[in-house]
Design an enzyme around this catalytic site. Structure first.
Site, PDB file in Angstrom:
ATOM      1  N   GLU A  59      56.546 -21.454  13.504  1.00 51.71           N
ATOM      2  CA  GLU A  59      55.491 -21.724  14.478  1.00 51.71           C
ATOM      3  C   GLU A  59      54.375 -20.689  14.372  1.00 51.71           C
ATOM      4  O   GLU A  59      54.574 -19.569  13.881  1.00 51.71           O
ATOM      5  CB  GLU A  59      56.085 -21.740  15.902  1.00 51.71           C
ATOM      6  CG  GLU A  59      55.090 -22.008  17.025  1.00 51.71           C
ATOM      7  CD  GLU A  59      54.376 -23.360  16.928  1.00 51.71           C
ATOM      8  OE1 GLU A  59      53.715 -23.603  15.905  1.00 51.71           O
ATOM      9  OE2 GLU A  59      54.451 -24.147  17.883  1.00 51.71           O
TER      10      GLU A  59
ATOM     11  N   CYS B  37      44.133 -45.708 -17.513  1.00 50.43           N
ATOM     12  CA  CYS B  37      45.386 -46.442 -17.320  1.00 50.43           C
ATOM     13  C   CYS B  37      45.385 -47.683 -18.201  1.00 50.43           C
ATOM     14  O   CYS B  37      44.472 -48.510 -18.118  1.00 50.43           O
ATOM     15  CB  CYS B  37      45.561 -46.840 -15.855  1.00 50.43           C
ATOM     16  SG  CYS B  37      47.123 -47.678 -15.519  1.00 50.43           S
TER      17      CYS B  37
ATOM     18  N   ASP C 144      31.806 -41.199  -6.527  1.00 52.63           N
ATOM     19  CA  ASP C 144      32.829 -42.202  -6.830  1.00 52.63           C
ATOM     20  C   ASP C 144      32.190 -43.444  -7.439  1.00 52.63           C
ATOM     21  O   ASP C 144      31.668 -44.301  -6.732  1.00 52.63           O
ATOM     22  CB  ASP C 144      33.588 -42.544  -5.541  1.00 52.63           C
ATOM     23  CG  ASP C 144      34.661 -43.598  -5.759  1.00 52.63           C
ATOM     24  OD1 ASP C 144      35.060 -43.809  -6.919  1.00 52.63           O
ATOM     25  OD2 ASP C 144      35.104 -44.206  -4.764  1.00 52.63           O
TER      26      ASP C 144
ATOM     27  N   HIS D  33      61.367 -29.708  16.692  1.00 52.77           N
ATOM     28  CA  HIS D  33      62.739 -29.375  17.069  1.00 52.77           C
ATOM     29  C   HIS D  33      63.075 -29.999  18.421  1.00 52.77           C
ATOM     30  O   HIS D  33      62.181 -30.453  19.153  1.00 52.77           O
ATOM     31  CB  HIS D  33      62.868 -27.854  17.178  1.00 52.77           C
ATOM     32  CG  HIS D  33      61.787 -27.270  18.049  1.00 52.77           C
ATOM     33  ND1 HIS D  33      61.840 -27.289  19.439  1.00 52.77           N
ATOM     34  CD2 HIS D  33      60.604 -26.697  17.734  1.00 52.77           C
ATOM     35  CE1 HIS D  33      60.747 -26.747  19.932  1.00 52.77           C
ATOM     36  NE2 HIS D  33      59.970 -26.372  18.919  1.00 52.77           N
TER      37      HIS D  33
END
EC number: 2.7.1.105
Length: 471
Positions: free
Chosen positions: A328, A161, A131, A259
């Site tokens: 699940e 950009c 980076d 749930h």
């Protein structure tokens, strides 16, 4: 040991990509990883771009994703090496005619590359994300030569950009809190950082379609309005490009919940496909009221194919989408059993799961590792969406939460995801803000911590020590 259990332990459901030796232990065979080795040689992912173009944001998200799918990945941020080497004063450190600073920056890059080599060659890393700006052909050539010497593959990610509003927002969100600008006036920070960008612009050499046609790369324009992909050569690069083309920076929230309490939850039984208990139905209406109170625009609701999530969603009175991938974890032969029954009938399996809960696969069922692979399409779609409510299950919610919170495979199976509680996840600069909202409807506790004794020869009392109370 019963004959039935012996057969279960020795006769595995084979889903193995990498063969194990015949002398492997019972645990090794039970683990039987279904995760393919995505890398036959290590990969260096090289960021390219001017400051304030989201390189660290991309690096952090990509690293989190690759680690989640089982590819060991680490970020090497050159800014951290620079801050350790010298204290930051102002933008003049980045002037192209500052020869002393140029030497320091190159030394920092070499130190970072040395650590990359250690990680990829000695610490069993698969992907290293470098980076830094890497804006010149000279710097990229240095990295390419390093990779060639050590046999590493290279994939470039260039973020371009030119939208002033996006750049200004990125500076505001991230750079104002940078270690370079602690206790500094915001206006002076903005002025200094814009001058820093100008220093880089002088010698910026973007990846070129003709000169760099032999390289593997993806160019991202204006945070994802357009992409250019060139010479993607292997599985890691393909998955990386696909992932980067699915993420966005639009503000949104993801709501995760289980749930409502089910009939089998009340009885302490795992899996199955039972309906909601009386308290579970009460929670479903409480969830509906909570969601309405949030005033969420364009909310999408996802459930599994199981009754208990569908019944929970029905109370919302809005359309919902069913995902089989959200079902699940499959407990195989242990479906609808209590932990006490599993210990009684399959004590060895119960101990093996406690030894390595992430990789353990239920006989004729799944492991958490399998579940992560099943949920990858869900993660991809979540990254594409804006506001989403996911009504799912305990193991599923743990996997999703581990992705967003960057939790390790050791932590994942023990993340607490209680019933009747909503987790609101809001992506921020380099991570995720979590709010936990309990909806004031009682429910049984289904969380089981790892017991102290995980040995196969342990007593039943030790095995069941952390089992929550149930009816």
């Amino acid at each position: 040991m019963s004959r039935e259990m012996g057969e279960l332990t020795q006769t595995r459901l084979q889903k193995i990509w990498i063969p194990h030796s015949s002398s492997s232990s019972v645990l090794q065979r039970r683990r039987g990883s279904s995760i393919p080795q995505f890398t036959n040689s290590p990969t260096m992912v090289i960021m390219v771009g001017l400051p304030a173009r989201g390189k660290t944001y991309i690096s952090t998200k990509l690293t989190r994703y690759l680690n989640w799918i089982g590819t060991p990945t680490k970020v090497f941020n050159l800014g951290q090496y620079r801050r350790e080497a010298v204290s930051y004063r102002n933008y003049e450190f980045f002037r192209p005619d500052n020869t002393e600073a140029q030497l320091i920056r190159k030394q920092c890059a070499l130190a970072a590359l040395k650590d990359v080599h250690k990680y990829l060659s000695r610490e069993e890393g698969h992907v290293a994300v470098f980076d830094a700006t890497n804006t010149t052909r000279e710097r990229r050539s240095l990295i390419l030569q390093f990779a060639k010497e050590h046999g590493y593959k290279v994939f470039f990610i260039e973020s371009i950009c030119n939208d002033p509003e996006i750049i200004a927002e990125n500076i505001k969100q991230v750079k104002l809190g940078s270690p370079d600008y602690i206790d500094c006036d915001q206006e002076k920070v903005l002025e200094d950082f814009l001058k820093r960008i100008e220093c880089y612009e002088i010698n910026y050499q973007p990846l070129d379609e003709e000169l760099d046609s032999h390289l593997s790369y993806i160019k991202i324009f204006d945070v994802g309005t357009r992409y250019m992909v060139n010479r993607v050569q292997d599985h890691v690069q393909s998955r990386t490009a696909y992932y980067l083309m699915n993420i966005h920076v639009t503000p949104r929230s993801i709501y995760l919940c289980r749930h409502g309490e089910s009939e089998l939850n009340l009885r302490g039984r795992i899996g199955g496909d039972s309906g909601l208990s009386a308290r579970g139905k009460q929670y479903a209406y409480a969830l509906a009221n909570f969601i309405r109170s949030q005033g969420i625009s364009s909310l999408k609701v996802w459930t599994s194919h199981m009754k208990r999530t569908i019944q929970t969603a029905e109370a919302l009175g809005v359309p919902y989408e069913q995902w089989k991938a959200l079902n699940e974890i499959d407990a195989g032969v242990c479906e609808e059993m209590t932990y006490e029954e599993i210990q009684e009938h399959y004590p060895e399996e119960f101990a093996l799961r406690d030894q390595d809960k992430y990789r353990y696969r239920y006989p004729k069922g799944e492991s958490y590792e399998d579940l992560v692979q099943r949920l990858e399409p869900v993660i991809m779609e979540l990254e594409r969406q804006e506001n989403v409510l996911v009504i799912c299950h305990q193991a599923v919610m743990r996997c999703l939460l581990a992705y967003f919170l960057d939790k390790s495979s050791d932590e994942l199976p023990y993340l607490k995801c209680p019933l009747h509680t909503v987790l609101k996840l809001t992506p921020v600069a380099y991570g995720c803000r979590v709010e936990s909202i309990y909806l004031n409807v009682e429910a049984v506790n289904t969380h089981r911590d790892k017991p102290e004794n995980v040995d196969i020869t342990r007593e039943a009392e030790e095995a069941l020590d952390t089992v929550p109370a149930h009816y």
